[in-house]
Design a protein around this motif. Structure first.
Motif, PDB file in Angstrom:
ATOM      1  N   HIS A 148       4.643  -6.847  -6.002  1.00 37.84           N
ATOM      2  CA  HIS A 148       5.439  -6.784  -7.204  1.00 37.84           C
ATOM      3  C   HIS A 148       6.552  -5.763  -7.020  1.00 37.84           C
ATOM      4  O   HIS A 148       6.295  -4.569  -6.917  1.00 37.84           O
ATOM      5  CB  HIS A 148       4.574  -6.407  -8.399  1.00 37.84           C
ATOM      6  N   LYS A 149       7.757  -6.220  -7.006  1.00 44.40           N
ATOM      7  CA  LYS A 149       8.889  -5.333  -6.767  1.00 44.40           C
ATOM      8  C   LYS A 149       9.054  -4.281  -7.848  1.00 44.40           C
ATOM      9  O   LYS A 149       9.495  -3.196  -7.588  1.00 44.40           O
ATOM     10  CB  LYS A 149      10.170  -6.153  -6.644  1.00 44.40           C
ATOM     11  N   THR A 150       8.684  -4.631  -9.076  1.00 45.05           N
ATOM     12  CA  THR A 150       8.866  -3.692 -10.170  1.00 45.05           C
ATOM     13  C   THR A 150       7.806  -2.609 -10.194  1.00 45.05           C
ATOM     14  O   THR A 150       7.973  -1.614 -10.854  1.00 45.05           O
ATOM     15  CB  THR A 150       8.828  -4.419 -11.534  1.00 45.05           C
ATOM     16  N   GLY A 151       6.695  -2.838  -9.502  1.00 47.86           N
ATOM     17  CA  GLY A 151       5.601  -1.885  -9.551  1.00 47.86           C
ATOM     18  C   GLY A 151       4.877  -1.916 -10.876  1.00 47.86           C
ATOM     19  O   GLY A 151       4.092  -1.049 -11.174  1.00 47.86           O
ATOM     20  N   LEU A 152       5.147  -2.925 -11.677  1.00 48.20           N
ATOM     21  CA  LEU A 152       4.538  -3.004 -13.000  1.00 48.20           C
ATOM     22  C   LEU A 152       3.333  -3.932 -13.034  1.00 48.20           C
ATOM     23  O   LEU A 152       2.796  -4.189 -14.077  1.00 48.20           O
ATOM     24  CB  LEU A 152       5.562  -3.496 -14.036  1.00 48.20           C
ATOM     25  N   SER A 169       9.749  -1.120 -19.089  1.00 46.85           N
ATOM     26  CA  SER A 169       9.625  -0.016 -18.126  1.00 46.85           C
ATOM     27  C   SER A 169       9.491   1.313 -18.850  1.00 46.85           C
ATOM     28  O   SER A 169       8.695   2.169 -18.453  1.00 46.85           O
ATOM     29  CB  SER A 169      10.834   0.017 -17.194  1.00 46.85           C
ATOM     30  N   GLU A 170      10.263   1.474 -19.898  1.00 49.46           N
ATOM     31  CA  GLU A 170      10.194   2.704 -20.696  1.00 49.46           C
ATOM     32  C   GLU A 170       8.821   2.831 -21.354  1.00 49.46           C
ATOM     33  O   GLU A 170       8.207   3.896 -21.329  1.00 49.46           O
ATOM     34  CB  GLU A 170      11.290   2.674 -21.758  1.00 49.46           C
ATOM     35  N   LEU A 171       8.332   1.729 -21.926  1.00 44.81           N
ATOM     36  CA  LEU A 171       7.017   1.734 -22.571  1.00 44.81           C
ATOM     37  C   LEU A 171       5.933   2.042 -21.549  1.00 44.81           C
ATOM     38  O   LEU A 171       5.051   2.860 -21.793  1.00 44.81           O
ATOM     39  CB  LEU A 171       6.744   0.387 -23.255  1.00 44.81           C
ATOM     40  N   ARG A 172       6.001   1.394 -20.394  1.00 44.28           N
ATOM     41  CA  ARG A 172       5.005   1.619 -19.356  1.00 44.28           C
ATOM     42  C   ARG A 172       5.000   3.088 -18.940  1.00 44.28           C
ATOM     43  O   ARG A 172       3.935   3.695 -18.798  1.00 44.28           O
ATOM     44  CB  ARG A 172       5.251   0.739 -18.138  1.00 44.28           C
ATOM     45  N   GLY A 173       6.165   3.667 -18.771  1.00 43.40           N
ATOM     46  CA  GLY A 173       6.249   5.079 -18.405  1.00 43.40           C
ATOM     47  C   GLY A 173       5.599   5.979 -19.440  1.00 43.40           C
ATOM     48  O   GLY A 173       4.886   6.928 -19.105  1.00 43.40           O
ATOM     49  N   GLN A 193       3.995  -3.810 -26.741  1.00 39.95           N
ATOM     50  CA  GLN A 193       3.847  -4.824 -25.691  1.00 39.95           C
ATOM     51  C   GLN A 193       4.051  -6.218 -26.288  1.00 39.95           C
ATOM     52  O   GLN A 193       4.784  -7.038 -25.731  1.00 39.95           O
ATOM     53  CB  GLN A 193       2.459  -4.755 -25.044  1.00 39.95           C
ATOM     54  N   LEU A 194       3.400  -6.485 -27.407  1.00 37.85           N
ATOM     55  CA  LEU A 194       3.487  -7.805 -28.031  1.00 37.85           C
ATOM     56  C   LEU A 194       4.893  -8.084 -28.558  1.00 37.85           C
ATOM     57  O   LEU A 194       5.365  -9.220 -28.492  1.00 37.85           O
ATOM     58  CB  LEU A 194       2.434  -7.934 -29.133  1.00 37.85           C
TER      59      LEU A 194
END
Length: 175
Positions: free
Chosen positions: A1-5, A22-26, A126-127
């Motif tokens: 996975h290129k995004t690492g997500l 990405s911001e939420l994941r961080g 997320q939803l």
């Protein structure tokens, strides 16, 4: 996975995922709102799958296997969930899978009410980003967190309810 997500994007869609993911994941990866969970977790389990999935599965919380790998539903229950998804004619890459809690409670204990309250905004975001057509709530804790009801899974199983305009199918957890 290129995004690492730990997420995939279908090649046949023109829309790009929301940059908010990405911001939420961080934010989720750095969360310490639940001091005990932040101290005892190995990895935060954000979720995995298609960020534009029409179908999202929501479970309770990561287990031991998930805590080690940082991915949702990879243990025995996850193997059964994969079989269920495949029986529907889909793959895990075509859906999104996450949990109400993003960290494993010690000894696989049930989520504490405050932990659910602390994590619910992450699930909500997320939803909002994914915008699924249907959500499948896996088990009592997912049903109660999404629908904010005291009705148990036995009473709600097999019925559709609604979460912010999205149909929610209530069913047993694959465990």
């Amino acid at each position: 996975h290129k995004t690492g997500l730990a997420m995939t994007m279908p090649k046949d869609r023109d829309e790009a995922p929301s940059p908010d993911i990405s911001e939420l994941r961080g934010k989720v990866m750095q969360c310490k709102l639940c001091a005990e969970l932040a101290r005892t977790r190995n990895k935060v389990v954000f979720g995995s799958g298609d960020l534009q999935a029409k179908l999202v599965f929501v479970g309770e919380a990561p287990g031991a296997d998930e805590d080690l790998q940082g991915l949702p539903f990879v243990g025995r229950a996850g193997q059964l969930l994969t079989k269920i998804i495949e029986a529907m004619g889909m793959t895990r890459d075509q859906v999104f899978i996450c949990n109400v809690l993003k960290c494993r409670p010690p000894n696989n204990r049930p989520p504490a009410p405050q932990e659910v309250i602390n994590c619910r905004p992450y699930l909500k975001q997320q939803l909002e980003i994914i915008k699924p057509k249907v959500i499948v709530a896996l088990g009592n804790h997912a049903v109660k967190a999404l629908l904010q009801t005291e009705q148990g899974i036995s009473a709600l199983r097999g019925s559709f309810r609604e979460y912010e305009g999205i149909p929610v199918m209530c069913t047993y957890h694959p465990a």
